[in-house]
Design a protein around this motif. Structure first.
Motif, PDB file in Angstrom:
ATOM      1  N   ASN A 155       9.174   6.461   6.158  1.00 57.68           N
ATOM      2  CA  ASN A 155       9.499   4.990   6.547  1.00 57.68           C
ATOM      3  C   ASN A 155      10.035   4.790   7.846  1.00 57.68           C
ATOM      4  O   ASN A 155       9.786   4.033   8.619  1.00 57.68           O
ATOM      5  N   TYR A 169       8.759   2.794  11.178  1.00 50.03           N
ATOM      6  CA  TYR A 169       9.407   1.812  11.884  1.00 50.03           C
ATOM      7  C   TYR A 169       9.582   2.135  13.349  1.00 50.03           C
ATOM      8  O   TYR A 169       9.837   1.350  14.280  1.00 50.03           O
ATOM      9  N   HIS A 175       5.779  -3.393  10.676  1.00 55.18           N
ATOM     10  CA  HIS A 175       4.964  -3.237   9.260  1.00 55.18           C
ATOM     11  C   HIS A 175       5.540  -4.045   8.089  1.00 55.18           C
ATOM     12  O   HIS A 175       6.584  -3.968   7.830  1.00 55.18           O
ATOM     13  N   THR A 176       4.714  -4.687   7.536  1.00 56.52           N
ATOM     14  CA  THR A 176       5.453  -5.611   6.380  1.00 56.52           C
ATOM     15  C   THR A 176       4.046  -5.675   5.161  1.00 56.52           C
ATOM     16  O   THR A 176       3.027  -5.263   5.455  1.00 56.52           O
ATOM     17  N   TYR A 177       4.750  -6.184   4.233  1.00 53.94           N
ATOM     18  CA  TYR A 177       3.689  -6.669   3.080  1.00 53.94           C
ATOM     19  C   TYR A 177       3.691  -7.970   2.812  1.00 53.94           C
ATOM     20  O   TYR A 177       4.672  -8.672   2.695  1.00 53.94           O
ATOM     21  N   THR A 223      -0.722  -6.344  -3.224  1.00 55.46           N
ATOM     22  CA  THR A 223      -0.256  -6.699  -1.867  1.00 55.46           C
ATOM     23  C   THR A 223      -0.877  -6.320  -0.673  1.00 55.46           C
ATOM     24  O   THR A 223      -1.782  -5.450  -1.102  1.00 55.46           O
ATOM     25  N   ASP A 224      -0.760  -6.958   0.214  1.00 58.46           N
ATOM     26  CA  ASP A 224      -1.528  -6.698   1.381  1.00 58.46           C
ATOM     27  C   ASP A 224      -0.593  -5.894   2.493  1.00 58.46           C
ATOM     28  O   ASP A 224       0.633  -6.359   2.681  1.00 58.46           O
ATOM     29  N   THR A 225      -1.083  -4.913   2.866  1.00 59.51           N
ATOM     30  CA  THR A 225      -0.227  -4.420   4.240  1.00 59.51           C
ATOM     31  C   THR A 225      -0.501  -4.987   5.428  1.00 59.51           C
ATOM     32  O   THR A 225      -1.854  -4.833   5.845  1.00 59.51           O
ATOM     33  N   ASN A 268      -5.791  -5.627   9.631  1.00 59.42           N
ATOM     34  CA  ASN A 268      -5.034  -6.754   9.152  1.00 59.42           C
ATOM     35  C   ASN A 268      -3.617  -7.088  10.030  1.00 59.42           C
ATOM     36  O   ASN A 268      -2.979  -6.745   9.989  1.00 59.42           O
TER      37      ASN A 268
END
Length: 250
Positions: free
Chosen positions: A167, A171, A199-201, A210-212, A244
């Protein structure tokens, strides 16, 4: 045995020519020797395979019996020994915790037949007051249990650390991505003054999915038209290989 059988079947399927002896007496002698070798190879293999399957089946039934019938409140099994020989079939368990009444142990013994464990002796050791309890053995078992638990904790921690590292690298990658994109973005879209990629959800209120997404924050001197925003998203998708993308324009 399985390798020999597979080799035999492959040779038969490929139809390799059979060895032909000019001397029939010699052929008979060789065939006899091969047959003897095959016999003394296959028979022990069959016996070994039978014992392995039988032992595996026996241990499976024992474990099922222990997991179903030797479960007690405030008491746990810290060690089990399964003996499966021709002269002795025994299940020995070492309990630690609240004492279990003898009636419950006898009740468990009566259920051995239900697991096809007829003739198997169940030995339950519990409590530090037992005469046959070896204190050194108990210490050793407790240390083994502690060691196993420590190994599991270390394994879980290693997985968590590895996940955190991934992670963190992700980032850091977005920080570098912003640094790389900003000069090009400034040329293509001169009105943009500031930018940031992350980068988020996105969570849904009506479902658990959930969508990335890649969230792009922009500060622009002028309002970007819908056409400019569409071109910007298209350029970002081609540049970052992400489909996305969400724009947050100030």
């Amino acid at each position: 045995m399985f390798i020999s059988l597979a080799t035999f079947l492959v040779v038969r399927l490929l139809k390799y020519p059979k060895k032909v002896f000019l001397d029939k007496q010699q052929e008979t002698k060789v065939t006899r020797y091969v047959s003897i070798i095959v016999f003394f190879t296959i028979v022990p293999s069959l016996f070994l395979s039978y014992n392995l399957i039988r032992s595996s089946y026996f241990k499976e039934r024992v474990n099922k019996f222990i997991n179903n019938e030797l479960v007690f409140t405030n008491t746990q099994i810290i060690n089990k020994t399964i003996t499966d020989t021709r002269d002795k079939k025994e299940i020995k368990v070492l309990l630690l915790g609240d004492p279990i009444p003898e009636t419950m142990i006898e009740h468990a013994k009566l259920k051995l037949d239900q697991y096809n464990l007829k003739g198997v002796n169940l030995v339950v050791q519990q409590g530090l007051g037992q005469e046959n309890m070896d204190i050194n053995e108990l210490k050793s078992l407790l240390m083994q249990d502690l060691y196993k638990n420590s190994e599991e904790v270390l394994r879980i921690q290693a997985i968590q650390i590895d996940s955190l590292k991934r992670n963190l690298e992700l980032y850091k990658g977005y920080d570098k991505l912003t640094t790389d994109l900003l000069p090009e973005m400034k040329v293509l879209f001169p009105s943009i003054e500031k930018a940031s990629c992350s980068h988020t959800y996105i969570m849904h209120t009506t479902q658990q999915a959930t969508d990335t997404v890649m969230l792009v924050y922009l500060k622009s001197k002028n309002t970007l038209s819908g056409e400019e925003q569409a071109k910007l998203k298209e350029w970002l998708a081609a540049r970052t290989n992400m489909e996305n993308i969400k724009l947050l324009i100030e």
